[in-house]
Write a protein that holds these residues in place. Sequence first.
Motif, PDB file in Angstrom:
ATOM      1  N   TYR A  75      -3.406  13.356  -6.262  1.00  0.00           N
ATOM      2  CA  TYR A  75      -2.870  13.798  -4.977  1.00  0.00           C
ATOM      3  C   TYR A  75      -1.980  15.021  -5.172  1.00  0.00           C
ATOM      4  CZ  TYR A  75      -4.434   9.099  -3.837  1.00  0.00           C
ATOM      5  OH  TYR A  75      -5.192   7.969  -3.689  1.00  0.00           O
ATOM      6  N   SER A  76      -1.712  15.698  -4.075  1.00  0.00           N
ATOM      7  CA  SER A  76      -0.862  16.886  -4.127  1.00  0.00           C
ATOM      8  C   SER A  76       0.611  16.478  -4.110  1.00  0.00           C
ATOM      9  CB  SER A  76      -1.156  17.796  -2.930  1.00  0.00           C
ATOM     10  OG  SER A  76      -0.928  17.103  -1.714  1.00  0.00           O
ATOM     11  N   SER A  77       1.463  17.406  -4.543  1.00  0.00           N
ATOM     12  CA  SER A  77       2.902  17.149  -4.512  1.00  0.00           C
ATOM     13  C   SER A  77       3.356  16.946  -3.071  1.00  0.00           C
ATOM     14  CB  SER A  77       3.667  18.329  -5.120  1.00  0.00           C
ATOM     15  OG  SER A  77       3.340  18.493  -6.474  1.00  0.00           O
ATOM     16  N   GLY A  78       4.348  16.095  -2.898  1.00  0.00           N
ATOM     17  CA  GLY A  78       4.854  15.872  -1.548  1.00  0.00           C
ATOM     18  C   GLY A  78       5.537  14.525  -1.415  1.00  0.00           C
ATOM     19  N   VAL A  79       5.747  14.140  -0.155  1.00  0.00           N
ATOM     20  CA  VAL A  79       6.431  12.889   0.167  1.00  0.00           C
ATOM     21  C   VAL A  79       5.400  11.812   0.485  1.00  0.00           C
ATOM     22  CG1 VAL A  79       7.997  11.737   1.777  1.00  0.00           C
ATOM     23  CG2 VAL A  79       8.481  14.077   1.023  1.00  0.00           C
ATOM     24  N   TYR A  80       5.572  10.653  -0.130  1.00  0.00           N
ATOM     25  CA  TYR A  80       4.710   9.500   0.127  1.00  0.00           C
ATOM     26  C   TYR A  80       5.600   8.285   0.409  1.00  0.00           C
ATOM     27  CZ  TYR A  80       1.022  12.444  -1.774  1.00  0.00           C
ATOM     28  OH  TYR A  80       0.139  13.475  -1.981  1.00  0.00           O
ATOM     29  N   PHE A  81       4.977   7.234   0.924  1.00  0.00           N
ATOM     30  CA  PHE A  81       5.736   6.037   1.269  1.00  0.00           C
ATOM     31  C   PHE A  81       5.056   4.809   0.673  1.00  0.00           C
ATOM     32  CE2 PHE A  81       6.650   9.162   4.481  1.00  0.00           C
ATOM     33  CZ  PHE A  81       8.024   9.044   4.672  1.00  0.00           C
ATOM     34  N   MET A  82       5.861   3.961   0.043  1.00  0.00           N
ATOM     35  CA  MET A  82       5.348   2.656  -0.389  1.00  0.00           C
ATOM     36  C   MET A  82       5.733   1.662   0.700  1.00  0.00           C
ATOM     37  SD  MET A  82       8.078   1.848  -3.416  1.00  0.00           S
ATOM     38  CE  MET A  82       9.837   2.168  -3.222  1.00  0.00           C
ATOM     39  N   THR A  83       4.788   0.853   1.115  1.00  0.00           N
ATOM     40  CA  THR A  83       5.003  -0.049   2.248  1.00  0.00           C
ATOM     41  C   THR A  83       4.598  -1.464   1.867  1.00  0.00           C
ATOM     42  OG1 THR A  83       4.588   1.732   3.825  1.00  0.00           O
ATOM     43  CG2 THR A  83       4.436  -0.523   4.657  1.00  0.00           C
ATOM     44  N   ILE A  84       5.461  -2.392   2.219  1.00  0.00           N
ATOM     45  CA  ILE A  84       5.167  -3.806   2.000  1.00  0.00           C
ATOM     46  C   ILE A  84       5.180  -4.518   3.351  1.00  0.00           C
ATOM     47  CG2 ILE A  84       7.586  -4.386   1.557  1.00  0.00           C
ATOM     48  CD1 ILE A  84       6.610  -6.552  -0.366  1.00  0.00           C
ATOM     49  N   GLN A  85       4.230  -5.427   3.525  1.00  0.00           N
ATOM     50  CA  GLN A  85       4.185  -6.269   4.719  1.00  0.00           C
ATOM     51  C   GLN A  85       4.084  -7.714   4.260  1.00  0.00           C
ATOM     52  OE1 GLN A  85       1.468  -5.349   8.099  1.00  0.00           O
ATOM     53  NE2 GLN A  85       0.670  -7.435   7.777  1.00  0.00           N
ATOM     54  N   ALA A  86       4.942  -8.569   4.813  1.00  0.00           N
ATOM     55  CA  ALA A  86       4.932  -9.979   4.408  1.00  0.00           C
ATOM     56  C   ALA A  86       5.105 -10.864   5.637  1.00  0.00           C
ATOM     57  CB  ALA A  86       6.041 -10.244   3.396  1.00  0.00           C
ATOM     58  N   GLN A  87       4.469 -12.048   5.586  1.00  0.00           N
ATOM     59  CA  GLN A  87       4.540 -12.969   6.713  1.00  0.00           C
ATOM     60  C   GLN A  87       4.615 -14.404   6.199  1.00  0.00           C
ATOM     61  OE1 GLN A  87       1.183 -12.817   9.366  1.00  0.00           O
ATOM     62  NE2 GLN A  87       2.186 -14.046  10.954  1.00  0.00           N
ATOM     63  N   TYR A 142       0.830  -1.197   0.000  1.00  0.00           N
ATOM     64  CA  TYR A 142       0.000   0.000   0.000  1.00  0.00           C
ATOM     65  C   TYR A 142       0.867   1.252   0.000  1.00  0.00           C
ATOM     66  CZ  TYR A 142       0.832  -0.917   5.003  1.00  0.00           C
ATOM     67  OH  TYR A 142       1.400  -1.207   6.207  1.00  0.00           O
ATOM     68  N   ILE A 143       0.196   2.401  -0.244  1.00  0.00           N
ATOM     69  CA  ILE A 143       0.850   3.712  -0.260  1.00  0.00           C
ATOM     70  C   ILE A 143       0.360   4.506   0.945  1.00  0.00           C
ATOM     71  CG2 ILE A 143       1.273   5.836  -1.558  1.00  0.00           C
ATOM     72  CD1 ILE A 143       2.358   3.387  -2.948  1.00  0.00           C
ATOM     73  N   ASN A 144       1.303   5.115   1.688  1.00  0.00           N
ATOM     74  CA  ASN A 144       0.967   5.987   2.813  1.00  0.00           C
ATOM     75  C   ASN A 144       1.293   7.427   2.455  1.00  0.00           C
ATOM     76  OD1 ASN A 144       2.362   3.358   3.872  1.00  0.00           O
ATOM     77  ND2 ASN A 144       0.910   3.936   5.464  1.00  0.00           N
ATOM     78  N   ASP A 145       0.545   8.356   3.060  1.00  0.00           N
ATOM     79  CA  ASP A 145       0.961   9.749   2.965  1.00  0.00           C
ATOM     80  C   ASP A 145       1.897  10.061   4.133  1.00  0.00           C
ATOM     81  OD1 ASP A 145      -0.618  10.044   5.214  1.00  0.00           O
ATOM     82  OD2 ASP A 145      -2.221  11.137   4.189  1.00  0.00           O
ATOM     83  N   ALA A 146       2.329  11.328   4.232  1.00  0.00           N
ATOM     84  CA  ALA A 146       3.305  11.697   5.258  1.00  0.00           C
ATOM     85  C   ALA A 146       2.753  11.531   6.665  1.00  0.00           C
ATOM     86  CB  ALA A 146       3.770  13.138   5.044  1.00  0.00           C
ATOM     87  N   ALA A 147       1.421  11.531   6.818  1.00  0.00           N
ATOM     88  CA  ALA A 147       0.800  11.361   8.135  1.00  0.00           C
ATOM     89  C   ALA A 147       0.601   9.896   8.490  1.00  0.00           C
ATOM     90  CB  ALA A 147      -0.540  12.094   8.179  1.00  0.00           C
ATOM     91  N   GLY A 148       0.943   8.982   7.572  1.00  0.00           N
ATOM     92  CA  GLY A 148       0.814   7.560   7.842  1.00  0.00           C
ATOM     93  C   GLY A 148      -0.494   6.957   7.369  1.00  0.00           C
ATOM     94  N   ARG A 149      -1.384   7.775   6.785  1.00  0.00           N
ATOM     95  CA  ARG A 149      -2.675   7.261   6.315  1.00  0.00           C
ATOM     96  C   ARG A 149      -2.487   6.463   5.030  1.00  0.00           C
ATOM     97  NH1 ARG A 149      -4.097  12.783   7.740  1.00  0.00           N
ATOM     98  NH2 ARG A 149      -3.534  13.311   5.596  1.00  0.00           N
ATOM     99  N   ILE A 150      -3.179   5.338   4.916  1.00  0.00           N
ATOM    100  CA  ILE A 150      -3.143   4.543   3.688  1.00  0.00           C
ATOM    101  C   ILE A 150      -4.034   5.226   2.659  1.00  0.00           C
ATOM    102  CG2 ILE A 150      -3.684   2.335   2.618  1.00  0.00           C
ATOM    103  CD1 ILE A 150      -3.105   0.984   5.267  1.00  0.00           C
ATOM    104  N   ILE A 151      -3.440   5.669   1.540  1.00  0.00           N
ATOM    105  CA  ILE A 151      -4.216   6.373   0.520  1.00  0.00           C
ATOM    106  C   ILE A 151      -4.453   5.501  -0.708  1.00  0.00           C
ATOM    107  CG2 ILE A 151      -3.376   8.631   1.293  1.00  0.00           C
ATOM    108  CD1 ILE A 151      -1.487   8.605  -1.126  1.00  0.00           C
ATOM    109  N   HIS A 152      -3.705   4.407  -0.818  1.00  0.00           N
ATOM    110  CA  HIS A 152      -3.943   3.485  -1.934  1.00  0.00           C
ATOM    111  C   HIS A 152      -3.520   2.085  -1.500  1.00  0.00           C
ATOM    112  CE1 HIS A 152      -4.441   2.278  -6.152  1.00  0.00           C
ATOM    113  NE2 HIS A 152      -3.402   1.480  -5.936  1.00  0.00           N
ATOM    114  N   LEU A 153      -4.431   1.131  -1.647  1.00  0.00           N
ATOM    115  CA  LEU A 153      -4.159  -0.256  -1.276  1.00  0.00           C
ATOM    116  C   LEU A 153      -4.101  -1.101  -2.548  1.00  0.00           C
ATOM    117  CD1 LEU A 153      -3.869  -2.426   0.974  1.00  0.00           C
ATOM    118  CD2 LEU A 153      -6.367  -2.697   0.854  1.00  0.00           C
ATOM    119  N   PHE A 154      -2.955  -1.690  -2.804  1.00  0.00           N
ATOM    120  CA  PHE A 154      -2.832  -2.582  -3.961  1.00  0.00           C
ATOM    121  C   PHE A 154      -3.496  -3.928  -3.654  1.00  0.00           C
ATOM    122  CE2 PHE A 154       0.712   0.368  -4.561  1.00  0.00           C
ATOM    123  CZ  PHE A 154       0.591   0.683  -5.906  1.00  0.00           C
TER     124      PHE A 154
END
Length: 600
Positions: free
Chosen positions: A571-583, A539-551
């Motif tokens: 979305y507006s310009s800025g910093v975003y985070f791509m996050t992966i979780q695996a188990q 998923y993709i997070n914004d700078a506040a940690g909110r999930i804005i897109h779930l693959f």
Amino acid sequence: MKRIAYLTVLSGLFVFAPVRSEDNVYRQLIDLEAHSGNGSILVVWEVPEKIEVQSVKLYRTQNSFSNAILVFETNTATDRYLDKEVAGTRPYFYSIEIESSVGELFSSVADAPPFAKPVFDYGLRPTLSQSEKIIANYDYKTLDQFHGQILGNVLIKLLTTMDSNQVDIIRAMIFPIDAEPRSWISYAGFNGVSEFEGVFSDESFSNLRIELEDAMVRLGFSVKNQFLLTSAEWKNQAIKFTDRIIHRLSTVQDLLYQETDILNSSHPVLPLGSWVNTDGFSFIRLGILDAELVQTIVLRDDQNEFILDKETYADAEIIDVELDDSMEKIELIINGVLQQIMPYPQEANGYGLTIDNQFFMLADSLTAPPLIVSIPVTQFCLNEIANSPESQQIAVEVHGNVTETHVLGLFIDDYLVWEFTPTLSFEPMFIDSAFTWNTDQLFMWLDLKEVDEFGNWQLIDTRAIFTERQITEGRIPDHQRWKTYSFSTLGAPNDLTRSGTAKLMIPEIFALYQNYPNPFNAQTTISFDLLQPALVSLYINDAAGRIIHLFFEESQMGKGLYSYSWSGESYSSGVYFMTIQAQIDDYLPVVYSRKMIYLK
């Protein structure tokens, strides 16, 4: 001729009487000094500040009964003259006149002229050894030439346990002081470097300083005039010379320890490069570090295999082996173990390998590669590379310190695939990205380049990668020597101790690559390698940690490479985070994020 009048005093000494010209022109006084030498007298004078010199006239005499003769004349602002037209043991007296372009006159004190002799009084002469007498009587072209002679003489005196060849090697490593030092290996060979390990100690540094300073003082009496230096100036330059020698000695000492460490951790046979000569024949150059440890040397590819005759390398440190022109790659196998896979040389792309396994391109591709121990890494470098033939993807990490703006580019086979400007930071950067390759070539050349002040790309690091081999290699420690290891640390320091410890606690499940392009202004590609089947969320997070897109969330996925596109247009310009979780199995989930920058 100029006549100088003397007044005789009761002591029998002569002093100049004040000289007044017939037109009563006033002359301003300037300092004048005379310095005795070995067959010469150095005369030094003060050039008045803020004047344009019209003429300088230097006069000399030996007594009050002869005219003072003009010995030197110039229209430049020079401040010294070496008088070689002197002889005997009697003193010579000097006076000077300087005229400016506007008619100002300057002269030395007339009633106290400086004097000197072209010989030293017996009690002042230092005792010189036979070798020092030879040094003192030589006609030097430069001061550096003299420094080299005196350094060699002092080293011979101190290094009594070494032969002349070893002393010459140490001298060549130290001098010239300002030259880039060559490697110890280039002088002493692979097996001779260890002989110099006992040379350097605190005591040897101290002894060298003492001997150099003493020798400079002793020989200064004879040679300082030759270099137009006064006694005070000679003393100052002697101190500077000695300090620079000691500093240089420390530098070459560090180089010796570095080369010794590299040799001690190297294989008994090393590839040094490959090229095509002027006759069109291809060669590989090998360095034989320890022939006694070598049972077999084999060069092969999928179709050919060549076993080298032991006689070709039994007594050699460097050998050149001609290659079959049907070869497509070069596998170097030592004692039955594959050591390295290298590109077969192309006519315009000869390459070399340093002792510590860094690639470099040959300036002249038709000549054999030089012996280079290591190439000093610049501000930025290729720091880690992970190649996956199965997924046809390669991940590359760049490391460096970003204190000012730089534009960097990664080229694969001369094609620009990644251009980026690292963010300014006081912390070392680790930037990586992944690329899918589609080539039928056996090797890819990865070139890291930087844009220079003229807007041109300049090569700063290069590496050849065998496309058919699964490999992870990196510089360990960061920015240092290349090593191969079993797991990647992309985006983080290459600390295998720390990474190895973490590996025991967290299963190695995936490798999340940096999105490409980054920064991006429309779409970007997110890729990860799943190393074993797992439950995966992306998923993709914004700078506040909110999930804005779930693959997808907790999706059971098999081993392999996965790539997804994401558009930031909503979305507006800025910093975003791509996050992966695996188990996997009963382990806790592993979560990892990477920063992305979206610019509209």
